[in-house]
Write a protein that holds these residues in place. Structure first.
Motif, PDB file in Angstrom:
ATOM      1  N   ASP A 139       0.753  -1.342  -0.057  1.00 42.97           N
ATOM      2  CA  ASP A 139      -0.069  -0.035  -0.111  1.00 42.97           C
ATOM      3  C   ASP A 139       0.961   1.105  -0.158  1.00 42.97           C
ATOM      4  N   ILE A 140       1.932   1.078  -0.788  1.00 44.96           N
ATOM      5  CA  ILE A 140       2.813   2.353  -0.787  1.00 44.96           C
ATOM      6  C   ILE A 140       2.272   3.173  -1.765  1.00 44.96           C
ATOM      7  N   PRO A 141       1.851   4.588  -1.844  1.00 47.27           N
ATOM      8  CA  PRO A 141       1.203   5.309  -2.711  1.00 47.27           C
ATOM      9  C   PRO A 141       2.439   5.851  -3.749  1.00 47.27           C
ATOM     10  N   TYR A 142       3.018   5.147  -4.527  1.00 44.08           N
ATOM     11  CA  TYR A 142       3.850   5.439  -5.550  1.00 44.08           C
ATOM     12  C   TYR A 142       3.359   6.781  -6.396  1.00 44.08           C
ATOM     13  N   ASP A 143       1.973   6.760  -6.793  1.00 50.91           N
ATOM     14  CA  ASP A 143       1.657   7.910  -7.404  1.00 50.91           C
ATOM     15  C   ASP A 143       1.651   9.248  -6.542  1.00 50.91           C
ATOM     16  N   LEU A 144       1.230   9.203  -5.430  1.00 49.61           N
ATOM     17  CA  LEU A 144       1.433  10.428  -4.418  1.00 49.61           C
ATOM     18  C   LEU A 144       2.765  10.794  -4.238  1.00 49.61           C
ATOM     19  N   ILE A 145       3.726   9.711  -4.097  1.00 47.88           N
ATOM     20  CA  ILE A 145       5.029  10.078  -3.980  1.00 47.88           C
ATOM     21  C   ILE A 145       5.907  10.824  -5.392  1.00 47.88           C
ATOM     22  N   GLU A 146       5.261  10.242  -6.432  1.00 48.39           N
ATOM     23  CA  GLU A 146       5.813  10.795  -7.641  1.00 48.39           C
ATOM     24  C   GLU A 146       5.440  12.276  -7.687  1.00 48.39           C
ATOM     25  N   GLU A 147       4.051  12.580  -7.337  1.00 44.74           N
ATOM     26  CA  GLU A 147       3.507  13.828  -7.364  1.00 44.74           C
ATOM     27  C   GLU A 147       4.608  14.854  -6.411  1.00 44.74           C
ATOM     28  N   LEU A 148       4.821  14.366  -5.130  1.00 44.25           N
ATOM     29  CA  LEU A 148       5.537  14.995  -3.874  1.00 44.25           C
ATOM     30  C   LEU A 148       6.706  15.323  -4.493  1.00 44.25           C
ATOM     31  N   LEU A 149       7.373  14.510  -5.632  1.00 43.49           N
ATOM     32  CA  LEU A 149       8.712  14.681  -6.013  1.00 43.49           C
ATOM     33  C   LEU A 149       8.619  16.003  -6.934  1.00 43.49           C
ATOM     34  N   GLY A 150       7.464  16.550  -7.467  1.00 42.04           N
ATOM     35  CA  GLY A 150       7.693  17.585  -8.309  1.00 42.04           C
ATOM     36  C   GLY A 150       7.104  18.661  -7.681  1.00 42.04           C
ATOM     37  N   LYS A 151       7.016  18.745  -6.135  1.00 43.46           N
ATOM     38  CA  LYS A 151       6.405  19.786  -5.451  1.00 43.46           C
ATOM     39  C   LYS A 151       7.487  20.938  -5.150  1.00 43.46           C
ATOM     40  N   MET A 152       8.814  20.466  -4.975  1.00 43.66           N
ATOM     41  CA  MET A 152       9.934  21.409  -4.691  1.00 43.66           C
ATOM     42  C   MET A 152      11.245  21.218  -5.618  1.00 43.66           C
ATOM     43  N   SER A 153      11.685  22.305  -5.978  1.00 47.55           N
ATOM     44  CA  SER A 153      12.928  22.238  -6.750  1.00 47.55           C
ATOM     45  C   SER A 153      14.062  22.265  -5.993  1.00 47.55           C
ATOM     46  N   VAL A 154      15.084  22.105  -6.366  1.00 49.53           N
ATOM     47  CA  VAL A 154      16.522  22.034  -5.626  1.00 49.53           C
ATOM     48  C   VAL A 154      16.639  23.488  -5.105  1.00 49.53           C
ATOM     49  N   GLN A 155      16.542  24.581  -5.904  1.00 48.12           N
ATOM     50  CA  GLN A 155      16.865  26.036  -5.516  1.00 48.12           C
ATOM     51  C   GLN A 155      15.817  26.261  -4.591  1.00 48.12           C
ATOM     52  N   GLU A 156      14.680  25.865  -4.439  1.00 52.76           N
ATOM     53  CA  GLU A 156      13.609  26.230  -3.349  1.00 52.76           C
ATOM     54  C   GLU A 156      14.072  25.594  -1.968  1.00 52.76           C
ATOM     55  N   TRP A 157      14.607  24.242  -2.245  1.00 49.31           N
ATOM     56  CA  TRP A 157      15.191  23.486  -0.976  1.00 49.31           C
ATOM     57  C   TRP A 157      16.309  24.485  -0.427  1.00 49.31           C
ATOM     58  N   ILE A 158      17.363  24.713  -1.156  1.00 52.52           N
ATOM     59  CA  ILE A 158      18.566  25.424  -0.726  1.00 52.52           C
ATOM     60  C   ILE A 158      17.987  26.756   0.060  1.00 52.52           C
ATOM     61  N   THR A 159      17.101  27.555  -0.713  1.00 48.00           N
ATOM     62  CA  THR A 159      16.645  28.588  -0.132  1.00 48.00           C
ATOM     63  C   THR A 159      15.894  28.595   1.299  1.00 48.00           C
ATOM     64  N   ILE A 160      15.019  27.401   1.298  1.00 46.73           N
ATOM     65  CA  ILE A 160      14.418  27.047   2.800  1.00 46.73           C
ATOM     66  C   ILE A 160      15.399  26.786   3.745  1.00 46.73           C
ATOM     67  N   TYR A 161      16.446  25.846   2.977  1.00 47.83           N
ATOM     68  CA  TYR A 161      17.427  25.488   4.085  1.00 47.83           C
ATOM     69  C   TYR A 161      18.100  26.570   4.662  1.00 47.83           C
ATOM     70  N   GLU A 162      18.695  27.499   3.860  1.00 52.55           N
ATOM     71  CA  GLU A 162      19.406  28.518   4.372  1.00 52.55           C
ATOM     72  C   GLU A 162      18.591  29.489   4.992  1.00 52.55           C
ATOM     73  N   SER A 163      17.400  29.640   4.921  1.00 50.16           N
ATOM     74  CA  SER A 163      16.474  30.605   5.599  1.00 50.16           C
ATOM     75  C   SER A 163      16.433  30.134   6.918  1.00 50.16           C
ATOM     76  N   VAL A 164      16.245  28.688   7.380  1.00 48.65           N
ATOM     77  CA  VAL A 164      16.279  28.126   8.592  1.00 48.65           C
ATOM     78  C   VAL A 164      17.671  28.172   9.356  1.00 48.65           C
ATOM     79  N   LEU A 165      18.589  28.152   8.434  1.00 45.41           N
ATOM     80  CA  LEU A 165      19.957  27.912   9.213  1.00 45.41           C
ATOM     81  C   LEU A 165      20.148  29.423   9.804  1.00 45.41           C
TER      82      LEU A 165
END
Length: 153
Positions: free
Chosen positions: A123-149
């Motif tokens: 019951d692993i929701p592969y389709d939901l995980i695929e959708e999750l993967l498209g929700k954040m870019s690498v640049q957005e992740w870096i920006t969020i990460y740096e803001s938290v730091l």
């Protein structure tokens, strides 16, 4: 479960038979759909999908020598886990996932701040995980990460 595997292929080959298929499917799905710029490998004895040092030379603040982690997948004793740093760092993404999950699974969501635990391998929701993967870019992740730091300093 701690692994000494040096590559994702070694990690998968060392798994019990009942874990090989779902972990392989998750790994292949993530490699195909992960945000552009991430690389796949091993990290923290798990499958790792991270921002390489060529994109983010500072690495991870706790230990600067490894690259910045983003997603990890692990076969734990009683479940398969996906660790998605974006879910921990961005409340809107976390809320979206929690809302969407029941539409894709018949079992109750078992989740921490970034850890999604799957006790039922079928019951692993592969389709939901695929959708999750498209929700954040690498640049957005870096920006969020740096803001938290910056907030911690």
């Amino acid at each position: 479960m701690t692994s000494t595997a040096k590559t994702p292929e070694d990690y998968i080959n060392q798994l019990p038979e009942d874990r090989k298929a779902p972990i392989t499917k998750l790994h292949n799905l993530i490699v195909r759909h992960m945000p552009k710029g991430l690389e796949a490998g091993m990290g923290y004895s798990m499958l790792a999908y991270y921002v390489p040092k060529s994109i983010y030379p500072a690495g991870y603040h706790c230990k600067p020598f490894p690259p910045l982690p983003f997603i990890n997948v692990a076969s734990q004793k009683n479940f398969i886990a996906i660790y998605h740093s974006g879910l921990y760092a961005k409340k809107e993404l976390y809320d979206w996932f929690v809302t969407e999950y029941p539409k894709h699974c018949k079992y109750k969501l078992d989740m921490g701040k970034s850890c999604i635990r799957f006790k039922k391998m079928d019951d692993i929701p592969y389709d939901l995980i695929e959708e999750l993967l498209g929700k954040m870019s690498v640049q957005e992740w870096i920006t969020i990460y740096e803001s938290v730091l910056k907030l911690k300093k």
